[in-house]
Design a protein around this motif. Structure first.
Motif, PDB file in Angstrom:
ATOM      1  N   GLN A  73       0.833  -1.201   0.000  1.00  0.00           N
ATOM      2  CA  GLN A  73       0.000   0.000   0.000  1.00  0.00           C
ATOM      3  C   GLN A  73       0.873   1.258   0.000  1.00  0.00           C
ATOM      4  N   GLY A  74       0.242   2.417  -0.194  1.00  0.00           N
ATOM      5  CA  GLY A  74       0.959   3.687  -0.097  1.00  0.00           C
ATOM      6  C   GLY A  74       1.313   4.323  -1.416  1.00  0.00           C
ATOM      7  N   GLY A  75       1.038   3.632  -2.519  1.00  0.00           N
ATOM      8  CA  GLY A  75       1.332   4.207  -3.821  1.00  0.00           C
ATOM      9  C   GLY A  75       2.820   4.287  -4.110  1.00  0.00           C
ATOM     10  N   ALA A  76       3.145   4.716  -5.330  1.00  0.00           N
ATOM     11  CA  ALA A  76       4.551   4.903  -5.679  1.00  0.00           C
ATOM     12  C   ALA A  76       5.193   5.959  -4.797  1.00  0.00           C
ATOM     13  N   SER A  77       4.401   6.904  -4.302  1.00  0.00           N
ATOM     14  CA  SER A  77       4.959   7.986  -3.476  1.00  0.00           C
ATOM     15  C   SER A  77       5.580   7.458  -2.190  1.00  0.00           C
ATOM     16  N   LEU A  78       5.012   6.406  -1.597  1.00  0.00           N
ATOM     17  CA  LEU A  78       5.646   5.814  -0.417  1.00  0.00           C
ATOM     18  C   LEU A  78       6.950   5.120  -0.800  1.00  0.00           C
ATOM     19  N   GLN A  79       6.985   4.554  -2.000  1.00  0.00           N
ATOM     20  CA  GLN A  79       8.230   3.917  -2.454  1.00  0.00           C
ATOM     21  C   GLN A  79       9.369   4.919  -2.567  1.00  0.00           C
ATOM     22  N   PHE A  80       9.049   6.177  -2.857  1.00  0.00           N
ATOM     23  CA  PHE A  80      10.092   7.198  -2.926  1.00  0.00           C
ATOM     24  C   PHE A  80      10.893   7.244  -1.621  1.00  0.00           C
ATOM     25  N   SER A  81      10.222   6.998  -0.496  1.00  0.00           N
ATOM     26  CA  SER A  81      10.888   7.005   0.807  1.00  0.00           C
ATOM     27  C   SER A  81      11.402   5.622   1.195  1.00  0.00           C
ATOM     28  N   MET A  82      10.600   4.591   0.948  1.00  0.00           N
ATOM     29  CA  MET A  82      11.005   3.241   1.356  1.00  0.00           C
ATOM     30  C   MET A  82      12.297   2.793   0.687  1.00  0.00           C
ATOM     31  N   ILE A  83      12.478   3.172  -0.564  1.00  0.00           N
ATOM     32  CA  ILE A  83      13.681   2.738  -1.288  1.00  0.00           C
ATOM     33  C   ILE A  83      14.950   3.224  -0.587  1.00  0.00           C
ATOM     34  N   PRO A  84      15.127   4.540  -0.359  1.00  0.00           N
ATOM     35  CA  PRO A  84      16.345   4.954   0.338  1.00  0.00           C
ATOM     36  C   PRO A  84      16.393   4.469   1.787  1.00  0.00           C
ATOM     37  N   MET A  85      15.249   4.330   2.444  1.00  0.00           N
ATOM     38  CA  MET A  85      15.252   3.783   3.807  1.00  0.00           C
ATOM     39  C   MET A  85      15.908   2.411   3.843  1.00  0.00           C
ATOM     40  N   ASN A  86      15.628   1.599   2.850  1.00  0.00           N
ATOM     41  CA  ASN A  86      16.116   0.225   2.822  1.00  0.00           C
ATOM     42  C   ASN A  86      17.481   0.069   2.172  1.00  0.00           C
ATOM     43  N   PHE A  87      17.773   0.885   1.156  1.00  0.00           N
ATOM     44  CA  PHE A  87      18.932   0.586   0.311  1.00  0.00           C
ATOM     45  C   PHE A  87      19.992   1.678   0.213  1.00  0.00           C
ATOM     46  N   LEU A  88      19.744   2.857   0.794  1.00  0.00           N
ATOM     47  CA  LEU A  88      20.746   3.924   0.739  1.00  0.00           C
ATOM     48  C   LEU A  88      21.590   3.864   2.007  1.00  0.00           C
ATOM     49  N   THR A  89      22.681   3.142   1.926  1.00  0.00           N
ATOM     50  CA  THR A  89      23.535   2.901   3.085  1.00  0.00           C
ATOM     51  C   THR A  89      24.625   3.966   3.200  1.00  0.00           C
ATOM     52  N   ASN A  90      25.204   4.064   4.395  1.00  0.00           N
ATOM     53  CA  ASN A  90      26.281   5.029   4.636  1.00  0.00           C
ATOM     54  C   ASN A  90      27.452   4.782   3.692  1.00  0.00           C
ATOM     55  N   GLY A  91      28.002   5.873   3.162  1.00  0.00           N
ATOM     56  CA  GLY A  91      29.121   5.767   2.242  1.00  0.00           C
ATOM     57  C   GLY A  91      28.705   5.580   0.791  1.00  0.00           C
ATOM     58  N   LYS A  92      27.411   5.440   0.565  1.00  0.00           N
ATOM     59  CA  LYS A  92      26.889   5.276  -0.782  1.00  0.00           C
ATOM     60  C   LYS A  92      26.035   6.487  -1.175  1.00  0.00           C
ATOM     61  N   THR A  93      25.823   6.643  -2.469  1.00  0.00           N
ATOM     62  CA  THR A  93      25.053   7.770  -2.998  1.00  0.00           C
ATOM     63  C   THR A  93      23.937   7.257  -3.898  1.00  0.00           C
ATOM     64  N   ALA A  94      22.749   7.808  -3.724  1.00  0.00           N
ATOM     65  CA  ALA A  94      21.633   7.459  -4.599  1.00  0.00           C
ATOM     66  C   ALA A  94      21.661   8.361  -5.829  1.00  0.00           C
ATOM     67  N   ASN A  95      21.671   7.760  -7.002  1.00  0.00           N
ATOM     68  CA  ASN A  95      21.837   8.474  -8.255  1.00  0.00           C
ATOM     69  C   ASN A  95      20.498   8.527  -8.989  1.00  0.00           C
ATOM     70  N   TYR A  96      19.980   9.732  -9.185  1.00  0.00           N
ATOM     71  CA  TYR A  96      18.667   9.901  -9.810  1.00  0.00           C
ATOM     72  C   TYR A  96      18.796  10.553 -11.186  1.00  0.00           C
ATOM     73  N   ILE A  97      18.140   9.938 -12.171  1.00  0.00           N
ATOM     74  CA  ILE A  97      18.076  10.494 -13.510  1.00  0.00           C
ATOM     75  C   ILE A  97      16.750  11.243 -13.614  1.00  0.00           C
ATOM     76  N   LEU A  98      16.817  12.554 -13.803  1.00  0.00           N
ATOM     77  CA  LEU A  98      15.621  13.385 -13.760  1.00  0.00           C
ATOM     78  C   LEU A  98      15.030  13.562 -15.157  1.00  0.00           C
ATOM     79  N   THR A  99      13.779  13.097 -15.293  1.00  0.00           N
ATOM     80  CA  THR A  99      13.084  13.229 -16.566  1.00  0.00           C
ATOM     81  C   THR A  99      11.676  13.793 -16.387  1.00  0.00           C
ATOM     82  N   GLY A 100      11.385  14.310 -15.193  1.00  0.00           N
ATOM     83  CA  GLY A 100      10.068  14.884 -14.975  1.00  0.00           C
ATOM     84  C   GLY A 100       9.751  15.071 -13.509  1.00  0.00           C
ATOM     85  N   ALA A 101       8.494  15.412 -13.241  1.00  0.00           N
ATOM     86  CA  ALA A 101       8.066  15.763 -11.888  1.00  0.00           C
ATOM     87  C   ALA A 101       8.195  14.603 -10.915  1.00  0.00           C
TER      88      ALA A 101
END
Length: 361
Positions: A73-101
């Protein structure tokens, strides 16, 4: 009353056959004497629906055995937070390709939880194109590279996923999941809200590689851990049972209509009907997206003058076309032609566009 020509961006059109079947079962599902909305999520009748939906996803997308399929549940918008909560570890960087809102919103949530960077963006052109693979900057400290496969507001779409990165590839596929075959094994994580191509709002599909789950963080709330949902077969807490029931119905409809490959043929035909009008209008209609990046899900365009935009939308509404208003970021018009939108509706819109141009040159 006749059905509307529904071009809403989401929640979007559902197959009439699915709606009619759900209508028949609404008060008595599977001879239980109850609606599926009244069933216990621990009952055998509901669990059969739930497990079949997961099995259909695996079948239709050829999901390899080393992936988990989750219904959250929570829509894709909750995934925006859950993903870095689970997989963005210390010493690493999340790389986003921006193609829209939506990729901007995903980046915003990740920024609140760790280090981020922008590997590429097309913002300078108001997102008229998908960045070339060779322009994407990646590095060895990328925790993952995140893309949005289709951009509803701007009408652009990735047509291949040959990105120049060795980092785990994550994708928000909310607006084009199961609209065509995809190489699931190219990704470590795929997620999609259901309300455009898969069913009504309320459930979000997640496809995640088991190897990635082994690397997820532990010190986060229980409900926000992907492993919680894996261990309980997406039944840790009460799921959105009716949304999953409808997801199951739509997945059967997709299978009966040629699967992902059948949807691709159908969606290409629909998109080309509308793009042909735009391209042959002599500038009367102006597409927002650059041709090589055009979406087969969202056809975005403006007319040559703003007062014509407004007249077009008013007359289209009177003629039975729904949801054609463009987003304020682009203006003008947008026809969202997801899986369940019929070829006949797109032909009707094509004819309306040609007639409108002839009357308003």
């Amino acid at each position: 009353m006749a059905r509307a020509h529904n071009f809403n961006a989401g929640p979007a059109a559902l197959p009439v056959e699915v709606l009619e079947e759900a209508q028949k079962e609404l008060v008595n599902f599977n001879n239980t004497g109850m609606s599926v909305m009244e069933l216990s999520h621990r009952s055998k009748d509901y669990e059969a629906v739930h497990n079949e939906a997961i099995s259909l996803v695996k079948d239709l997308l050829n999901v390899p055995d080393d992936y988990e399929v989750l219904l959250i549940q929570g829509g894709a918008s909750l995934q925006f937070s859950m993903i870095p909560m689970n997989f963005l570890t210390n010493g690493k960087t999340a790389n986003y390709i921006l193609t829209g809102a939506w990729s901007e919103k995903a980046l915003k949530e990740a920024k609140a939880l760790g280090e981020t960077k922008i590997g590429a963006a097309s913002k300078e052109s108001n997102y008229t194109y998908i960045p070339d693979r060779n322009s994407i900057e990646t590095s060895s400290d990328d925790a993952y590279v995140h893309i949005t496969s289709n951009n509803t507001i701007f009408g652009t779409q990735y047509h291949d996923f040959d990105l120049n990165t060795s980092a785990p590839l994550f994708a928000d596929m909310s607006s084009d999941i199961l609209s065509k075959p995809i190489p699931v094994d190219r990704f470590s994580f795929i997620y999609a809200g259901a309300q455009k191509n898969l069913g009504p709002s309320g459930v979000t599909l997640v496809i995640v590689k088991k190897e990635l789950l082994e690397q997820s963080k532990e010190n986060i709330p229980t409900l926000l851990k992907y492993n919680t949902h894996v261990e309980k077969n997406s039944l840790y807490h009460t799921p959105p049972t009716f949304a999953i029931y409808m997801l199951n119905k739509v997945l059967h409809w997709i299978k009966d209509n040629g699967g992902a490959a059948g949807m691709q043929i159908r969606n290409k035909e629909k998109a080309e009907l509308l793009y042909d009008v735009i391209d042959n209008s002599g500038g009367f209609y102006k597409g927002h997206a650059q041709e090589e990046s055009r979406s087969y899900m969202n056809v975005t365009f403006n007319l040559k003058k703003e007062d014509l935009n407004q007249k077009f939308l008013m007359e289209a509404k009177q003629a039975g076309f729904v949801g054609l208003n463009g987003h304020r970021s682009v203006g003008g018009c947008r026809a969202s032609i997801y899986n369940a939108v019929s070829v006949e509706s797109c032909k009707a819109l094509k004819d309306f566009m040609i007639d409108f141009q002839q009357k308003n040159q």
